[in-house]
Design an enzyme around this catalytic site. Sequence first.
Site, PDB file in Angstrom:
ATOM      1  N   SER A  72       3.377  -4.249  -1.829  1.00 15.30           N
ATOM      2  CA  SER A  72       4.795  -4.652  -1.847  1.00 15.30           C
ATOM      3  C   SER A  72       5.162  -5.438  -0.589  1.00 15.30           C
ATOM      4  O   SER A  72       4.545  -5.272   0.462  1.00 15.30           O
ATOM      5  CB  SER A  72       5.695  -3.422  -1.916  1.00 15.30           C
ATOM      6  OG  SER A  72       5.312  -2.587  -2.979  1.00 15.30           O
TER       7      SER A  72
HETATM    8  N1  SAH Z   1       1.923   1.326  -2.287  1.00 12.37           N
HETATM    9  C1  SAH Z   1       0.893   0.375  -2.607  1.00 12.37           C
HETATM   10  C2  SAH Z   1       1.340  -0.570  -3.699  1.00 12.37           C
HETATM   11  C3  SAH Z   1       0.301  -0.702  -4.766  1.00 12.37           C
HETATM   12  S1  SAH Z   1       0.832  -1.472  -6.259  1.00 12.37           S
HETATM   13  C4  SAH Z   1       0.404  -0.356  -1.361  1.00 12.37           C
HETATM   14  O1  SAH Z   1       0.961  -0.146  -0.267  1.00 12.37           O
HETATM   15  O2  SAH Z   1      -0.569  -1.109  -1.480  1.00 12.37           O
HETATM   16  C5  SAH Z   1       1.068  -0.079  -7.307  1.00 12.37           C
HETATM   17  C6  SAH Z   1      -0.139   0.765  -7.600  1.00 12.37           C
HETATM   18  O3  SAH Z   1       0.249   1.734  -8.589  1.00 12.37           O
HETATM   19  C7  SAH Z   1      -1.342   0.033  -8.202  1.00 12.37           C
HETATM   20  O4  SAH Z   1      -2.439   0.204  -7.363  1.00 12.37           O
HETATM   21  C8  SAH Z   1      -1.560   0.713  -9.555  1.00 12.37           C
HETATM   22  O5  SAH Z   1      -2.918   0.837  -9.906  1.00 12.37           O
HETATM   23  C9  SAH Z   1      -0.913   2.063  -9.320  1.00 12.37           C
HETATM   24  N2  SAH Z   1      -0.509   2.811 -10.514  1.00 12.37           N
HETATM   25  C10 SAH Z   1       0.062   2.365 -11.661  1.00 12.37           C
HETATM   26  N3  SAH Z   1       0.272   3.400 -12.511  1.00 12.37           N
HETATM   27  C11 SAH Z   1      -0.173   4.529 -11.875  1.00 12.37           C
HETATM   28  C12 SAH Z   1      -0.255   5.916 -12.245  1.00 12.37           C
HETATM   29  N4  SAH Z   1       0.158   6.363 -13.431  1.00 12.37           N
HETATM   30  N5  SAH Z   1      -0.774   6.782 -11.344  1.00 12.37           N
HETATM   31  C13 SAH Z   1      -1.223   6.361 -10.127  1.00 12.37           C
HETATM   32  N6  SAH Z   1      -1.186   5.064  -9.738  1.00 12.37           N
HETATM   33  C14 SAH Z   1      -0.678   4.161 -10.607  1.00 12.37           C
END
Ligand code: SAH
Length: 229
Positions: A72
């Site tokens: 993000s």
């Molecule tokens: N906070 C992260 C943002 C990653 S983007 C950072 O600082 O990099 C959001 C993430 O949510 C992705 O990696 C995706 O694979 C994950 N995601 C989506 N659905 C999910 C679920 N049901 N359980 C765990 N992770 C999930």
Amino acid sequence: MVASQPVGAISASSQQAARERMVKRLAVLDGVHPAVIEAMRLVPRHTFIDSALVAKAYEENSLPIGYGQTISKPGVVARMLSLIMHVYAHAGARIPGRLLEVGTGCGYQAAVMSHLATEVYSIERVRGLHERARDNLRPLRVSNLHLLFGDGMAGFPSGGPYAAIISAAGGEAIPQAWTDQLAMGGRIVAPTSTDGGRQVLIVIDKTPSGLRQQALEAVHFVPLKSGVD
Ligand code: SAH
């Protein structure tokens, strides 16, 4: 002879200067909590992303982290984490107990959260990202952060109840597991689709008189998916 400086030292100090500029920019935004700014000052965002993108690490960008996912924008991280600091103020505690992050991704936001709570649990459904986050976080030696591999739609009951739950991925609705695992007085912050197909930031507070929900601004997060990859 020209005295040479190690390349790593030069880039480390310029990254630190870029990080200072980022936190100064974020600190003046409305509603951003000073503790969040301090935490973001401590975490080297450039070490969480691909080396080809390092020059953009401290700009207001969301960046690809592989597997079709993104880290993000700094402003969005600051905004979401500031929304949970509200809970801390109400609890009268400087540092609340436990936080849960759904969607570890590269581990950046989890690292920031580790400075804001006693224990942080972060769950990721893509194994490759879970492992990458582990590698990214290893040099930082964050002892109060627990990385989990699994479907975060089920939450993580044994780490709860949580003072706050933050989702970095947007679903159609807030899973009941999250409200069940939220402590009384706790808060969920999660992007969620509206009936019109827009995604907005939803805040849910657990109060003695029930769950209170607010819909805030429009956002763009990757989808919350069930199961694991
Ligand atoms: N906070 C992260 C943002 C990653 S983007 C950072 O600082 O990099 C959001 C993430 O949510 C992705 O990696 C995706 O694979 C994950 N995601 C989506 N659905 C999910 C679920 N049901 N359980 C765990 N992770 C999930």
